[in-house]
Design an enzyme around this catalytic site. Structure first.
Site, PDB file in Angstrom:
ATOM      1  N   ASP A 112       0.799  -1.224   0.000  1.00 12.86           N
ATOM      2  CA  ASP A 112       0.000   0.000   0.000  1.00 12.86           C
ATOM      3  C   ASP A 112       0.829   1.270   0.000  1.00 12.86           C
ATOM      4  O   ASP A 112       0.424   2.289   0.559  1.00 12.86           O
ATOM      5  CB  ASP A 112      -0.966   0.026   1.211  1.00 12.86           C
ATOM      6  CG  ASP A 112      -1.858  -1.198   1.225  1.00 12.86           C
ATOM      7  OD1 ASP A 112      -2.252  -1.636   0.132  1.00 12.86           O
ATOM      8  OD2 ASP A 112      -2.142  -1.718   2.314  1.00 12.86           O
ATOM      9  N   LYS A 119      -0.532   4.288  -8.403  1.00 18.16           N
ATOM     10  CA  LYS A 119      -0.417   5.657  -8.898  1.00 18.16           C
ATOM     11  C   LYS A 119       0.932   5.901  -9.563  1.00 18.16           C
ATOM     12  O   LYS A 119       1.019   6.527 -10.620  1.00 18.16           O
ATOM     13  CB  LYS A 119      -0.587   6.658  -7.734  1.00 18.16           C
ATOM     14  CG  LYS A 119      -0.345   8.077  -8.219  1.00 18.16           C
ATOM     15  CD  LYS A 119      -0.132   9.111  -7.159  1.00 18.16           C
ATOM     16  CE  LYS A 119       0.610  10.284  -7.794  1.00 18.16           C
ATOM     17  NZ  LYS A 119       0.394  11.553  -7.163  1.00 18.16           N
ATOM     18  N   HIS A 166      -4.338  -2.005  -6.302  1.00 22.61           N
ATOM     19  CA  HIS A 166      -3.602  -0.843  -6.804  1.00 22.61           C
ATOM     20  C   HIS A 166      -4.578   0.214  -7.308  1.00 22.61           C
ATOM     21  O   HIS A 166      -5.306   0.009  -8.272  1.00 22.61           O
ATOM     22  CB  HIS A 166      -2.610  -1.286  -7.894  1.00 22.61           C
ATOM     23  CG  HIS A 166      -1.535  -2.184  -7.346  1.00 22.61           C
ATOM     24  ND1 HIS A 166      -0.539  -2.732  -8.096  1.00 22.61           N
ATOM     25  CD2 HIS A 166      -1.316  -2.611  -6.074  1.00 22.61           C
ATOM     26  CE1 HIS A 166       0.247  -3.453  -7.310  1.00 22.61           C
ATOM     27  NE2 HIS A 166      -0.205  -3.406  -6.085  1.00 22.61           N
ATOM     28  N   THR A 182      -5.722 -11.799   3.086  1.00 19.61           N
ATOM     29  CA  THR A 182      -6.847 -11.206   2.372  1.00 19.61           C
ATOM     30  C   THR A 182      -7.862 -12.287   1.970  1.00 19.61           C
ATOM     31  O   THR A 182      -8.906 -11.969   1.402  1.00 19.61           O
ATOM     32  CB  THR A 182      -6.362 -10.490   1.093  1.00 19.61           C
ATOM     33  OG1 THR A 182      -5.721 -11.457   0.246  1.00 19.61           O
ATOM     34  CG2 THR A 182      -5.386  -9.370   1.409  1.00 19.61           C
ATOM     35  N   ARG A 227       3.969 -28.747  -6.387  1.00 21.79           N
ATOM     36  CA  ARG A 227       3.872 -29.399  -7.702  1.00 21.79           C
ATOM     37  C   ARG A 227       2.526 -30.083  -7.949  1.00 21.79           C
ATOM     38  O   ARG A 227       2.453 -31.190  -8.446  1.00 21.79           O
ATOM     39  CB  ARG A 227       5.058 -30.363  -7.893  1.00 21.79           C
ATOM     40  CG  ARG A 227       6.375 -29.601  -7.848  1.00 21.79           C
ATOM     41  CD  ARG A 227       7.550 -30.462  -7.592  1.00 21.79           C
ATOM     42  NE  ARG A 227       7.491 -31.096  -6.287  1.00 21.79           N
ATOM     43  CZ  ARG A 227       8.423 -31.916  -5.809  1.00 21.79           C
ATOM     44  NH1 ARG A 227       9.473 -32.196  -6.553  1.00 21.79           N
ATOM     45  NH2 ARG A 227       8.312 -32.435  -4.619  1.00 21.79           N
ATOM     46  N   GLN A 252       2.302  -6.006  -3.136  1.00 18.53           N
ATOM     47  CA  GLN A 252       2.685  -6.096  -1.721  1.00 18.53           C
ATOM     48  C   GLN A 252       3.947  -5.255  -1.494  1.00 18.53           C
ATOM     49  O   GLN A 252       4.149  -4.278  -2.199  1.00 18.53           O
ATOM     50  CB  GLN A 252       2.905  -7.554  -1.282  1.00 18.53           C
ATOM     51  CG  GLN A 252       1.620  -8.384  -1.219  1.00 18.53           C
ATOM     52  CD  GLN A 252       1.152  -8.866  -2.580  1.00 18.53           C
ATOM     53  OE1 GLN A 252       1.897  -9.485  -3.310  1.00 18.53           O
ATOM     54  NE2 GLN A 252      -0.093  -8.596  -2.901  1.00 18.53           N
ATOM     55  N   THR A 289      -9.640  -5.127   1.048  1.00 21.91           N
ATOM     56  CA  THR A 289     -10.508  -5.683   2.087  1.00 21.91           C
ATOM     57  C   THR A 289     -11.262  -4.615   2.882  1.00 21.91           C
ATOM     58  O   THR A 289     -12.142  -4.963   3.667  1.00 21.91           O
ATOM     59  CB  THR A 289      -9.666  -6.514   3.088  1.00 21.91           C
ATOM     60  OG1 THR A 289      -8.619  -5.673   3.580  1.00 21.91           O
ATOM     61  CG2 THR A 289      -9.056  -7.728   2.406  1.00 21.91           C
ATOM     62  N   GLY A 290     -10.902  -3.351   2.708  1.00 13.47           N
ATOM     63  CA  GLY A 290     -11.567  -2.290   3.466  1.00 13.47           C
ATOM     64  C   GLY A 290     -11.152  -2.206   4.930  1.00 13.47           C
ATOM     65  O   GLY A 290     -11.654  -1.370   5.679  1.00 13.47           O
ATOM     66  N   ASP A 309       1.838  14.736   1.630  1.00 13.72           N
ATOM     67  CA  ASP A 309       0.848  15.734   2.044  1.00 13.72           C
ATOM     68  C   ASP A 309       0.175  15.387   3.370  1.00 13.72           C
ATOM     69  O   ASP A 309      -0.242  16.280   4.111  1.00 13.72           O
ATOM     70  CB  ASP A 309      -0.220  15.888   0.950  1.00 13.72           C
ATOM     71  CG  ASP A 309      -0.813  14.549   0.536  1.00 13.72           C
ATOM     72  OD1 ASP A 309      -0.017  13.636   0.225  1.00 13.72           O
ATOM     73  OD2 ASP A 309      -2.037  14.398   0.550  1.00 13.72           O
TER      74      ASP A 309
HETATM   75  P1  IMO Z   1      -0.699  -4.141  -2.449  1.00 12.10           P
HETATM   76  O1  IMO Z   1      -0.123  -4.690  -3.717  1.00 12.10           O
HETATM   77  C1  IMO Z   1      -0.973  -4.571   1.873  1.00 12.10           C
HETATM   78  C2  IMO Z   1      -0.994  -8.640   3.531  1.00 12.10           C
HETATM   79  C3  IMO Z   1      -2.271  -9.142   4.172  1.00 12.10           C
HETATM   80  C4  IMO Z   1      -1.699 -10.108   5.197  1.00 12.10           C
HETATM   81  C5  IMO Z   1      -0.513 -10.709   4.465  1.00 12.10           C
HETATM   82  C6  IMO Z   1      -0.791 -12.032   3.777  1.00 12.10           C
HETATM   83  O2  IMO Z   1      -2.008  -3.469  -2.599  1.00 12.10           O
HETATM   84  O3  IMO Z   1       0.302  -3.312  -1.719  1.00 12.10           O
HETATM   85  P2  IMO Z   1      -2.219 -12.830   1.693  1.00 12.10           P
HETATM   86  O4  IMO Z   1      -3.585 -12.458   1.215  1.00 12.10           O
HETATM   87  O5  IMO Z   1      -1.138 -12.533   0.734  1.00 12.10           O
HETATM   88  O6  IMO Z   1      -2.182 -14.248   2.210  1.00 12.10           O
HETATM   89  O7  IMO Z   1      -1.971 -11.921   2.990  1.00 12.10           O
HETATM   90  O8  IMO Z   1      -0.131  -9.761   3.478  1.00 12.10           O
HETATM   91  N1  IMO Z   1      -1.165  -8.148   2.146  1.00 12.10           N
HETATM   92  C7  IMO Z   1      -1.117  -6.859   1.792  1.00 12.10           C
HETATM   93  N2  IMO Z   1      -0.995  -5.744   2.536  1.00 12.10           N
HETATM   94  N3  IMO Z   1      -1.036  -4.449   0.543  1.00 12.10           N
HETATM   95  C8  IMO Z   1      -1.115  -5.552  -0.236  1.00 12.10           C
HETATM   96  O9  IMO Z   1      -1.025  -5.480  -1.576  1.00 12.10           O
HETATM   97  C9  IMO Z   1      -1.212  -6.825   0.377  1.00 12.10           C
HETATM   98  N4  IMO Z   1      -1.340  -8.095  -0.066  1.00 12.10           N
HETATM   99  C10 IMO Z   1      -1.302  -8.890   1.017  1.00 12.10           C
HETATM  100  O10 IMO Z   1      -2.986  -8.095   4.778  1.00 12.10           O
HETATM  101  O11 IMO Z   1      -1.200  -9.413   6.303  1.00 12.10           O
HETATM  102 MG    MG Z   2      -3.065  -2.015  -1.752  1.00 11.59          MG
END
Ligand code: IMO
Ligand code: MG
Length: 396
Positions: free
Chosen positions: A12, A17, A40, A128, A142, A221, A298-299, A330
């Site tokens: 995040d 962006k 994203h 998630t 596998r 991530q 997930t909100g 900002d």
């Molecule tokens: P973007 O690409 C923030 C976190 C989940 C959880 C851990 C494992 O938007 O930055 P998973 O669903 O992969 O088994 O979850 O990773 N997580 C993220 N946190 N941004 C993400 O993606 C995330 N994708 C997974 O909250 O703690």
């Molecule tokens: Mg995100």
């Protein structure tokens, strides 16, 4: 030539962006890992769009978008997303390509994700629940099914075999869920997916490299969620770091040029796991409010805290970062005093190294305070100060 954009924190960081901002300088944007756990966010004609599976270059004309073999793909999410993207007039037949080696998330993977999290109780990862972990387990174990397998006339029987294996595991967990609706959606989405451009990703990319095209690899991530280098076991199941580009696209290391690392001006994390600079007070609350820190997938409210330079330096080292982009600058505008974590204190000793198990060693952050913005160092190349495409400043 391949440049990489990836997250240096716990996800995040604003990758969507920034990829959208840089996309015009590239011919191809490719996702190399992760799946629909990613969210994203970008703005197209002032409308907010959240992409989970499709690369963030999709709204630029003439740019090819590739879902690479290192990704795990949920056909249901993909179909929904394709409908949204197409509603903006994007022609997916022209600009979306999917590698045939990409592993498929099937409905029982999602059920298994839920079952595993429930079984962990208090130690749950905060997944998630999109089926990411079980799908990567079937890849390394596998057992998994790949996009190319969809074209096989025996696909249904391979599917049923895998489903039966999953059913046994679900029985072991004593977990029951009616997946009939999911399955209907899945097979409908599979028919849709078969109509898209399915390619051999590694030859596809190789051809582009040989033609001198510019490729941007888009991470999902963040580094601290990498399965090897993150805060294991509270991580995702893929290599979110630069190394993941090579295995997730079939690109040799010498083709990688810039690694653009994205960090927020502070820190956030969703889900469980260690977060040394977390603020569980009004300051954390204020960051969440001012930064609208709620998960795009997930909100869930994101945990918030000060920027962590121990983690950030570690991330730069692992990824070989050549440029840093700092986002959400900002959000800190109204803070009179900012804290920056420079060291971890573990058992009374200061260190700048990432410990193996933060859960056990419980590092206490050592802070330096700054009056507002002065802490931005020489390594920051761009500062983003709002969600809009034009709200980004190049630091000379
Ligand atoms: P973007 O690409 C923030 C976190 C989940 C959880 C851990 C494992 O938007 O930055 P998973 O669903 O992969 O088994 O979850 O990773 N997580 C993220 N946190 N941004 C993400 O993606 C995330 N994708 C997974 O909250 O703690
Ligand atoms: Mg995100």
């Amino acid at each position: 030539m391949v440049d990489v954009i990836l997250g240096l924190q716990w996800g995040d960081e604003g990758k969507g962006k920034i990829v959208d901002f840089f996309a015009k300088d590239y011919d191809v944007v490719a996702r190399f890992q992760g799946g629909p756990n990613a969210g994203h966010t970008l703005y197209v004609n002032d409308k907010k769009v959240v992409l989970h599976q499709i690369p963030s270059g999709v709204f630029h004309q003439g740019i090819i978008n590739l879902i690479g073999n290192g990704v795990v793909l949920d056909p249901i999410t993909l179909k929904k997303e394709c409908d949204t993207v197409a509603s903006f007039g994007v022609d997916l037949k022209k600009n979306l390509f999917i590698a045939e080696r990409t592993h498929l998330i099937i409905p029982t993977h999602r059920a298994l994700d839920k079952a595993a999290e429930l079984a962990k109780g208090n130690e749950k990862i905060g997944s998630t629940l999109k089926g990411i972990g079980p799908t990567y387990m079937d890849k390394t174990g596998r057992n998994g099914l790949r996009v190319g397998d969809l074209l096989d006339k025996d696909f249904k029987s391979h599917y049923n075999k895998l489903k039966a294996k999953h059913q046994q595991l679900l029985d072991n967990y004593n977990f029951q869920e009616d997946i009939a609706d999911w399955e209907n959606d899945f097979f409908e989405a599979v028919e849709f997916l078969k109509q898209l451009n399915i390619v051999n990703g590694e030859y596809f990319i190789d051809e582009k490299i040989k033609e001198g095209k510019r490729i941007l690899a888009e991470g999902a991530q963040g580094t601290m969620l990498d399965v090897d280098f993150g805060t294991f076991p509270f991580v995702t199941s893929s290599n979110t770091t630069t190394a993941g580009v090579c295995s997730g696209l079939g690109v040799a290391p010498q083709h990688i040029r810039d690694v653009i690392g994205i960090t927020k001006a502070y820190c956030t994390r969703v889900g469980s796991g260690p977060f040394p600079t977390e603020l569980e007070d009004e300051t954390g609350e204020e960051l969440r409010k001012l930064g609208s820190e709620f998960g795009a997938t997930t909100g869930r409210p994101r945990r918030c805290g000060w920027i962590d330079l121990v983690a950030l330096n570690f991330a730069c080292m692992i990824n070989g970062v050549t440029k840093i982009v700092m986002t959400k600058a900002d959000v800190l505008d109204t803070f009179k005093e900012l804290q920056v974590c420079t060291d971890y204190n573990i058992d009374g000793k200061n260190t700048r190294q990432m410990p193996l198990q933060m859960g056990r060693t419980k590092p206490v952050p050592v802070y330096k305070s700054f009056p507002g913005w002065t802490y931005i160092g020489v390594n920051v190349h761009y500062i983003s100060n709002g969600p809009g495409r034009e709200q980004i400043i190049e630091v000379k």
